[in-house]
Design an enzyme around this catalytic site. Structure first.
Site, PDB file in Angstrom:
ATOM      1  N   LYS A 110       0.849  -1.180   0.000  1.00 40.33           N
ATOM      2  CA  LYS A 110       0.000   0.000   0.000  1.00 40.33           C
ATOM      3  C   LYS A 110       0.887   1.232   0.000  1.00 40.33           C
ATOM      4  CE  LYS A 110      -2.307   1.897   3.584  1.00 40.33           C
ATOM      5  NZ  LYS A 110      -3.373   2.210   4.558  1.00 40.33           N
TER       6      LYS A 110
ATOM      7  N   SER B  30      -5.396  11.936  16.259  1.00 39.03           N
ATOM      8  CA  SER B  30      -4.003  12.122  15.826  1.00 39.03           C
ATOM      9  C   SER B  30      -3.196  12.810  16.923  1.00 39.03           C
ATOM     10  CB  SER B  30      -3.956  12.950  14.533  1.00 39.03           C
ATOM     11  OG  SER B  30      -4.637  14.183  14.703  1.00 39.03           O
TER      12      SER B  30
ATOM     13  N   MET C 148      -6.486   3.233  18.458  1.00 33.69           N
ATOM     14  CA  MET C 148      -6.322   3.080  17.020  1.00 33.69           C
ATOM     15  C   MET C 148      -5.617   4.253  16.344  1.00 33.69           C
ATOM     16  SD  MET C 148      -7.718   0.168  16.991  1.00 33.69           S
ATOM     17  CE  MET C 148      -7.528  -0.098  15.242  1.00 33.69           C
ATOM     18  N   GLY C 149      -5.299   5.308  17.082  1.00 33.34           N
ATOM     19  CA  GLY C 149      -4.769   6.500  16.438  1.00 33.34           C
ATOM     20  C   GLY C 149      -3.260   6.611  16.376  1.00 33.34           C
ATOM     21  N   THR C 150      -2.557   5.847  17.206  1.00 34.23           N
ATOM     22  CA  THR C 150      -1.100   6.006  17.296  1.00 34.23           C
ATOM     23  C   THR C 150      -0.404   5.049  16.341  1.00 34.23           C
ATOM     24  OG1 THR C 150      -1.268   6.724  19.585  1.00 34.23           O
ATOM     25  CG2 THR C 150       0.870   5.954  18.858  1.00 34.23           C
TER      26      THR C 150
ATOM     27  N   LYS D 168       3.432   9.902  18.539  1.00 32.83           N
ATOM     28  CA  LYS D 168       1.992  10.023  18.754  1.00 32.83           C
ATOM     29  C   LYS D 168       1.584   9.275  20.022  1.00 32.83           C
ATOM     30  CE  LYS D 168      -0.889   9.978  15.214  1.00 32.83           C
ATOM     31  NZ  LYS D 168      -1.582   9.571  13.960  1.00 32.83           N
TER      32      LYS D 168
ATOM     33  N   GLY E 190      -3.717  -0.852  18.160  1.00 35.14           N
ATOM     34  CA  GLY E 190      -3.890  -1.032  16.725  1.00 35.14           C
ATOM     35  C   GLY E 190      -3.007  -0.098  15.931  1.00 35.14           C
TER      36      GLY E 190
END
Length: 327
Positions: free
Chosen positions: A73, A205, A225-227, A232, A298
């Protein structure tokens, strides 16, 4: 899927038409299991700041021997896209024939990135959250949050959604989704969210903790799930240390995931973090008590993208809906 009949091209609209939430959950769950058993692996991530348009750009790739999926990807994050009515995350998946190395498909990656990320947290809820979970907490109300909410709501018999976002004016988006799926909705403070929620999804974020350890009640499951980048952070490192931690891939969890800060401080060691695939495969019990706090880190791995892109390509090919181009 081979490239003998030409290159398969599957656009964004076709991906939305063909790949639903359950198909994404099934694909992601299967590839997590394959990763844990050694049948699939990710290659090192390339992720760089362009120094232009404030964009981050990179590549995620891997090979699933069990599913016979090979690819990469390519894409990243353009923070100014919202002002242009474009999705901030932009990506395309390239699939290759594992037997020959030939390019076999080009698949739009924007919708699939959103649906596979939501599928990842949904898989963690399915395997780790208490069966009697009634209140879902949402930290974050951006583009991805609606996907997260819809996928999570299908994993437990939730009755209510409590939500917080740094910009409260974005919360009506989530309120609308909650109403559509028949759930009560309440905008709350971070502390109140922790006090009420049985399951919490963080999807921001942020570069600082938004949830503190003392705010989380026993028995909560968190899907962070954001890091996905060094630096972050969404939750208190003490919360990571207090929880039983699971992840998509340990190598990313300790370097670019939510666990990086607890690892760097020495509060958590790498061997305390378990791949979610081990729970899926029955090699780890997952939650062991009603009071245990579980946390899924995640980070987002390339194999998730390849798994859902492969489903999109297969379904498009079978239905005769995809474009084909000569190589």
């Amino acid at each position: 899927m081979t490239s003998q009949d030409g290159l398969l091209i599957v656009g964004e609209d076709l991906c939305k038409q063909l790949v639903g939430r359950q198909q994404a959950v099934d694909a992601v769950q299967s590839v997590f299991g394959a990763m844990a058993s050694g049948g699939a692996w990710n290659f090192p991530v390339v992720r760089e700041a362009l120094g232009y348009a404030d964009a981050l750009y990179g590549f995620k790739s891997g090979f699933d021997r069990e599913g016979q999926v090979l690819g990469v990807k390519s894409g990243g994050y353009w923070p100014g896209n919202a002002e242009k009515n474009l999705t901030n995350h932009q990506s395309t998946v390239f699939l290759f024939d594992p037997d020959t190395g030939q390019l076999s498909a080009l698949v739009g990656g924007n919708y699939l990135t959103a649906v596979r990320t939501a599928a990842s947290s949904a898989v963690s809820i399915a395997h780790l959250a208490r069966q009697d979970s009634k209140v879902l907490g949402m930290v974050g109300a951006g583009h991805q949050s609606a996907f997260q909410l819809r996928a999570a709501a299908e994993q437990r018999a939730f009755e209510k959604v409590v939500a917080w976002n740094p910009h409260p004016d974005m919360l009506p988006r989530l309120a609308t989704v909650a109403e559509e799926i028949g759930l009560q909705f309440e905008a709350v403070s971070q502390q109140e969210l922790g006090a009420q929620a049985d399951v919490i999804i963080t999807i921001t974020s942020a570069f600082e903790p938004l949830l503190m350890n003392d705010w989380i009640k026993p028995g909560t499951h968190l899907a962070c799930m954001g890091t996905d980048t060094k630096g972050k952070q969404e939750v208190d490192p003490a919360l990571v240390a207090a929880a039983t931690v699971f992840t998509d891939e340990v190598a990313q969890s300790v370097t670019i995931g939510e666990a990086q800060h607890a690892i760097n401080s020495g509060a958590v060691s790498q061997d305390q973090i378990t791949p979610i695939g081990a729970v899926i495969n029955g090699d780890h019990p997952g939650r062991t008590s009603e009071d245990e706090i579980t946390l899924f880190d995640g980070t987002g791995v390339g194999l998730q993208d390849l798994a859902v892109a492969s489903v999109a390509a297969r379904l498009a090919d079978e239905a005769g809906l995809a474009q084909r181009a000569a190589l």
